[in-house]
Design a protein around this motif. Structure first.
Motif, PDB file in Angstrom:
ATOM      1  N   TYR A  71     106.136 -19.537  94.674  1.00 50.96           N
ATOM      2  CA  TYR A  71     105.394 -18.448  94.060  1.00 50.96           C
ATOM      3  C   TYR A  71     104.575 -19.030  92.915  1.00 50.96           C
ATOM      4  N   CYS A  72     103.257 -18.994  93.025  1.00 52.38           N
ATOM      5  CA  CYS A  72     102.355 -19.574  92.030  1.00 52.38           C
ATOM      6  C   CYS A  72     101.760 -18.448  91.185  1.00 52.38           C
ATOM      7  N   TRP A  73     102.050 -18.473  89.899  1.00 53.20           N
ATOM      8  CA  TRP A  73     101.609 -17.405  89.003  1.00 53.20           C
ATOM      9  C   TRP A  73     100.810 -17.922  87.813  1.00 53.20           C
ATOM     10  N   SER A  74     100.424 -19.199  87.818  1.00 51.01           N
ATOM     11  CA  SER A  74      99.779 -19.773  86.639  1.00 51.01           C
ATOM     12  C   SER A  74      98.436 -19.123  86.326  1.00 51.01           C
ATOM     13  N   ARG A  75      97.740 -18.601  87.325  1.00 52.95           N
ATOM     14  CA  ARG A  75      96.445 -17.981  87.054  1.00 52.95           C
ATOM     15  C   ARG A  75      96.576 -16.633  86.341  1.00 52.95           C
ATOM     16  N   LEU A  76      97.785 -16.140  86.233  1.00 57.30           N
ATOM     17  CA  LEU A  76      97.982 -14.930  85.430  1.00 57.30           C
ATOM     18  C   LEU A  76      97.714 -15.186  83.960  1.00 57.30           C
ATOM     19  N   THR A  77      97.840 -16.445  83.521  1.00 55.61           N
ATOM     20  CA  THR A  77      97.672 -16.772  82.108  1.00 55.61           C
ATOM     21  C   THR A  77      96.607 -17.820  81.853  1.00 55.61           C
ATOM     22  N   SER A  78      96.108 -18.505  82.852  1.00 59.17           N
ATOM     23  CA  SER A  78      95.129 -19.569  82.622  1.00 59.17           C
ATOM     24  C   SER A  78      94.043 -19.512  83.680  1.00 59.17           C
ATOM     25  N   GLY A  79      93.339 -18.390  83.747  1.00 61.23           N
ATOM     26  CA  GLY A  79      92.310 -18.228  84.752  1.00 61.23           C
ATOM     27  C   GLY A  79      90.939 -18.632  84.252  1.00 61.23           C
ATOM     28  N   ASN A  80      89.984 -17.701  84.226  1.00 56.04           N
ATOM     29  CA  ASN A  80      88.618 -18.045  83.867  1.00 56.04           C
ATOM     30  C   ASN A  80      88.463 -18.245  82.367  1.00 56.04           C
ATOM     31  N   GLY A  81      87.251 -18.651  81.977  1.00 59.02           N
ATOM     32  CA  GLY A  81      87.015 -19.006  80.587  1.00 59.02           C
ATOM     33  C   GLY A  81      87.154 -17.880  79.609  1.00 59.02           C
ATOM     34  N   SER A  82      87.013 -16.625  80.042  1.00 58.52           N
ATOM     35  CA  SER A  82      87.141 -15.503  79.115  1.00 58.52           C
ATOM     36  C   SER A  82      88.541 -15.389  78.541  1.00 58.52           C
ATOM     37  N   ARG A  83      89.533 -16.032  79.187  1.00 59.84           N
ATOM     38  CA  ARG A  83      90.895 -15.973  78.639  1.00 59.84           C
ATOM     39  C   ARG A  83      90.976 -16.626  77.260  1.00 59.84           C
ATOM     40  N   ALA A  84      90.028 -17.522  76.954  1.00 65.47           N
ATOM     41  CA  ALA A  84      90.052 -18.153  75.631  1.00 65.47           C
ATOM     42  C   ALA A  84      89.901 -17.140  74.513  1.00 65.47           C
ATOM     43  N   LEU A  85      89.275 -15.986  74.800  1.00 66.72           N
ATOM     44  CA  LEU A  85      89.141 -14.950  73.783  1.00 66.72           C
ATOM     45  C   LEU A  85      90.484 -14.371  73.377  1.00 66.72           C
ATOM     46  N   TRP A  86      91.507 -14.603  74.186  1.00 67.06           N
ATOM     47  CA  TRP A  86      92.828 -14.094  73.831  1.00 67.06           C
ATOM     48  C   TRP A  86      93.367 -14.739  72.560  1.00 67.06           C
ATOM     49  N   LEU A  87      92.790 -15.875  72.173  1.00 68.82           N
ATOM     50  CA  LEU A  87      93.212 -16.483  70.908  1.00 68.82           C
ATOM     51  C   LEU A  87      93.005 -15.525  69.737  1.00 68.82           C
ATOM     52  N   LEU A  88      91.988 -14.680  69.839  1.00 71.72           N
ATOM     53  CA  LEU A  88      91.729 -13.732  68.763  1.00 71.72           C
ATOM     54  C   LEU A  88      92.819 -12.678  68.654  1.00 71.72           C
TER      55      LEU A  88
END
Length: 843
Positions: A71-88
């Motif tokens: 079961y591969c779930w890594s893209r739930l937390t490390s997908g496209n570049g917009s995820r970097a905004l989650w740092l805010l």
């Protein structure tokens, strides 16, 4: 021979592998470049080797070995570049963790009110962080730009893009400038609402299986993670999202209405004066409504609650938006004699928020102490104060990030130099100044970093001393090995570094305590002096004056560097997949928990992953009747355990659990004892008797999952030979510490140096295959005996029914529970009645 011919074939066996935080492509997880997706989508899916895609059609080809799928779930937390905004959203994520870090007191009896109070206080703290973020946006857009800079012709003259705001034009009136500037924090509020709503639809809208039932209740009720509604928090997230959105819009409206109402009551005439009082009364009513919605109800976990509180979800943010529009129209009314001077009352607003956060943290600590005394557990982090410590860190992060942005914008507007004293904006038109409190907050950063450096040095010295102590006995753990000083130091160093994880709670406690004291000092200094630290210390002892000026200057630069590094990291993560994956690892740990306190926190991936695993195990065992081992590494072991908790009893009897490198007890059990403490883990062991956990002394994350590790000593664990299959006694779960490295030095069996694996490559250890096969064999034993008995033993004649029906439900037949490994807790005859408004575990 006849018996063998009549014995039915053993059903298919499946190993469902769940990877950890680092993730890996399915080709690497399955060890085959040719893989196929069995079920799932591009975000999370189950994969198999291409050769095993139709294994269910040919079970005879898999005798003696399981079918492996991942079961591969890594893209739930490390997908496209917009995820970097989650740092805010980092402060929101941290304060949301504080909700789950409460002590392990039961949710019934005398602790019920304290549990609810704990949840209310954390939700209030979360609301204060939203207000802090929007207030910082108001400080930048309304105070620094629309009020101070736009009110000065010299400031707007040097910036042509602000020329239309110069006094004398249509936009030159202060009220209209404020109305225009309010669009920035209002847009930020809408963005937060949009992200929360969008991520809920993408991540957390997965319902549990329809046949999921509440497990048998223990002495203190059903384990929290086994409740059907635990991983479906739609109702609370929708309520909190509406409340936080309304609060953000209301604080924007208040920032515009406060100076406008103050002017109207002084020189606006009776009509505008009456309107100002009506506006402030409406704002007060809106604030009370938001507070009531936040404090009224917590999570509902006893069922998958699909209902929504329509009044709160729609009317509250809609009314706040309507009020904001009305305030903007009110502020835009022509007032020719109004000019902007000085600053908006930002010092008071930020000071009230900071004081309220400190009081909430102290109250939260008092409630946590009471809860801990009701159910003391020495293994709990900080003796129950882990939640308040985490909440304090979240508030500190929010203050530094939001205050840092305001500080940087002010420095950019006023040009080179340090923030001036209070009133500098009125004295010099080129010097828009932020609230004094933000300068005091920046000034406490250097002493805080100094304390952190001292703590890091202390832990480093402890690690060196521990390495020297451990190195003396390493060679003796490997019989026949020739002692090697460097090799012993390397192994001992890995063990000592891994042991530092157990000191993390005290590091967090020290940082939180010092942050609370320094924050209180900054607030007192700002309110008592009304000046920035350098000016407040003017005329005192030269050493104190120099230290204050140095702390102020260094803090300002540190905030600037921190903001620049933050932006650079986010930009790199947007472009670089490797960096994006690193940021995803951070959220793997921080976003496991549902958004129970802050709706704008990064989304909870477990609300997608746990239902995925539950559906897969339930569907596969029901369709094939086979045996299943779910094996989880690191964070994957937490997901696996949570999914097993959610299984119906008849499915749980067909499933075995294999964990390795697991933080279930070492991290989750210490920081989140109400959900992964000794009681819940012991209950999980009672529910799923086929459970085995592998761990190493060199692993900084994994460890034993039950209070007393069972199995081997370090000496016997270091033997390089393949271990024999264990007997798996009923109370045995932990096996370790495993040998790491497998060989001390070069030998005929290991001619090349064996690496120190630490947290990784558990599947390369011979013990992994042995334990997995033993679990599968144990699951198969009762099932095979039950099937053989069904072939040769005639059905018993049913006795006559008694006159009065027995009050207890009948026992589960063996044919319905082929994987039953031992005695079980009897299941309830029916699910408990659904309460009208259960408080859940979150208050």
């Amino acid at each position: 021979m006849a018996l063998e011919l009549l014995t039915p074939p053993r059903p298919l066996a499946l190993e469902l592998h769940v990877h950890g935080v680092h993730g890996a492509p399915p080709e690497e997880l399955l060890g085959d470049p040719r893989t196929v997706r069995i079920t799932g989508d591009s975000t999370a899916a189950v994969f198999r080797r291409a050769a095993d895609a139709d294994a269910e059609d040919h079970p005879e080809c898999y005798a003696g070995r399981p079918v492996v799928e991942a079961y591969c779930w890594s893209r739930l937390t490390s997908g496209n570049g917009s995820r970097a905004l989650w740092l805010l959203l980092l402060p929101f994520m941290v304060v949301n963790l504080a909700h789950w870090a409460r002590p392990a007191a039961p949710v019934t009896g005398p602790a019920a009110r304290a549990v609810r109070t704990y949840g209310v206080l954390v939700r209030v703290l979360a609301l204060s962080l939203t207000l802090l973020l929007i207030a910082a946006a108001c400080e930048v857009a309304l105070d620094l730009l629309a009020w101070q800079c736009a009110g000065s012709g010299a400031c707007t003259g040097s910036r042509s893009w602000l020329g239309f705001l110069e006094p004398g034009g249509w936009w030159g009136q202060p009220g209209r400038r404020l109305a225009l500037g309010a669009l920035v924090p209002a847009a930020l509020t809408w963005l937060l609402w949009y992200l929360s709503n969008r991520t809920w639809s993408a991540y957390e809208s997965q319902s549990p299986p329809a046949d999921a039932t509440v497990p048998a209740a223990g002495p203190d009720g059903t384990p929290a993670l086994g409740r059907p509604g635990f991983w479906y928090g739609r109702r609370i997230v929708a309520r909190l999202r509406a409340a936080h959105t309304a609060a953000g819009l209301l604080i924007v409206a208040a920032a515009v209405a406060a100076p406008t109402a103050r002017y109207d009551r002084r020189a606006g005439g009776p009509v505008l004066g009456a309107v100002s009082w009506a506006v402030e009364a409406a704002l007060a009513a809106g604030a009370l409504s938001v507070t009531w919605v936040v404090c009224r109800r917590g999570r509902t976990e006893d069922r998958a609650d699909h209902r929504l509180d329509r009044a709160a979800v729609t009317l509250l943010p809609g009314s706040a938006l309507a009020l904001l529009v009305a305030v903007l129209l009110y502020a835009g009314w022509s007032r020719p004699g109004w000019i902007s001077d000085g600053r908006l009352p930002g010092d008071f607003a930020f000071g009230v928020l900071m004081l309220g956060q400190g009081c909430c943290v102290l109250l939260l600590a008092a409630v946590a102490v009471r809860l801990y005394r009701l159910a003391p557990d020495p293994a709990t982090a900080l003796y129950g104060l882990g939640g308040p410590a985490i909440a304090m860190l979240g508030c500190a992060l929010g203050g530094v990030m939001t205050g840092g942005v305001a500080q940087r914008v002010a420095d950019w507007l006023e040009g080179p130099g340090d923030p001036g004293p209070a009133g500098a904006a009125a004295l010099s038109p080129l010097a828009p100044a932020p609230p004094v409190l933000l300068s005091w907050q920046a000034a406490v950063l250097p002493p805080l970093l100094l304390v952190l450096a001292l703590l890091a040095a202390w832990f480093a010295v402890r690690g060196v001393l521990a390495r020297r102590r451990l190195a003396a006995g390493v060679a003796a753990e490997y019989p026949g090995a020739q002692p090697d000083v460097n090799r012993s130091r390397g192994i001992a160093g890995a063990r000592a570094a891994a042991a530092l994880t157990d000191s993390a709670p005290w590091f967090v406690a020290a940082v939180s305590g010092i942050t609370l004291l320094l924050g209180a000092g900054a607030l007192a200094g700002a309110w008592l002096s009304g000046q920035v630290p350098g000016e407040a210390a003017r005329g005192t002892h030269p050493l104190l004056e120099t230290a204050a000026r140095a702390a102020q200057d260094a803090g300002s630069w540190l905030i600037g560097l921190g903001i620049a590094a933050f932006v650079a990291w986010g930009r790199r993560a947007y472009r670089d997949p490797a960096a994006r994956r690193t940021i995803g690892v951070l959220w793997d740990v921080g976003t496991f928990w549902p958004r129970a306190a802050h709706p704008f926190a990064p989304p909870c991936y477990a609300e997608r992953a746990v239902p995925d695993l539950t559906w897969r195990m339930t569907g596969w065992t029901g369709r094939t009747g086979g045996r299943l081992v779910i094996s989880g590494h690191s964070q994957g072991s937490v997901l696996a355990a949570a999914a097993v908790w959610q299984l119906p009893p008849q499915v749980r009897r067909r499933v075995a659990l294999l964990t390795y490198g697991s933080p279930l007890r070492r991290l989750y059990g210490r920081w989140f004892p109400a959900y992964f403490g000794p009681g819940p883990l012991a209950a999980l062991h009672a529910d799923i008797n086929c459970w085995r956990n592998l761990w190493r002394a060199t692993d900084p994350i994994g460890g034993p999952v039950l209070p007393h590790p069972v199995e081997t000593s370090p000496t016997t664990a270091a033997a390089p030979a393949v271990p024999a299959a264990p007997t798996l006694p009923g109370d045995s779960v932990d096996r370790g510490p495993l040998a790491d490295p497998l060989a001390y030095g070069r030998s005929a069996r290991h001619p090349l140096p064996a690496p120190i694996l630490g947290h990784f490559d558990y599947q390369a250890d011979p013990a992994f295959a042995v334990e997995r096969d033993a679990l599968l064999a144990r699951l198969a034993g009762p099932a095979r005996r039950a099937r053989s008995a069904a072939l040769f033993v005639p059905a018993p004649v049913a006795p006559a029914a008694p006159a009065t029906p027995a009050p207890t439900p009948p026992a589960t037949p063996a044919a319905e529970a082929p994987g039953l490994p031992g005695p079980r807790v009897s299941e309830p005859s029916a699910a408990p009645a659904e309460p009208g408004d259960p408080p859940g575990t979150g208050g």
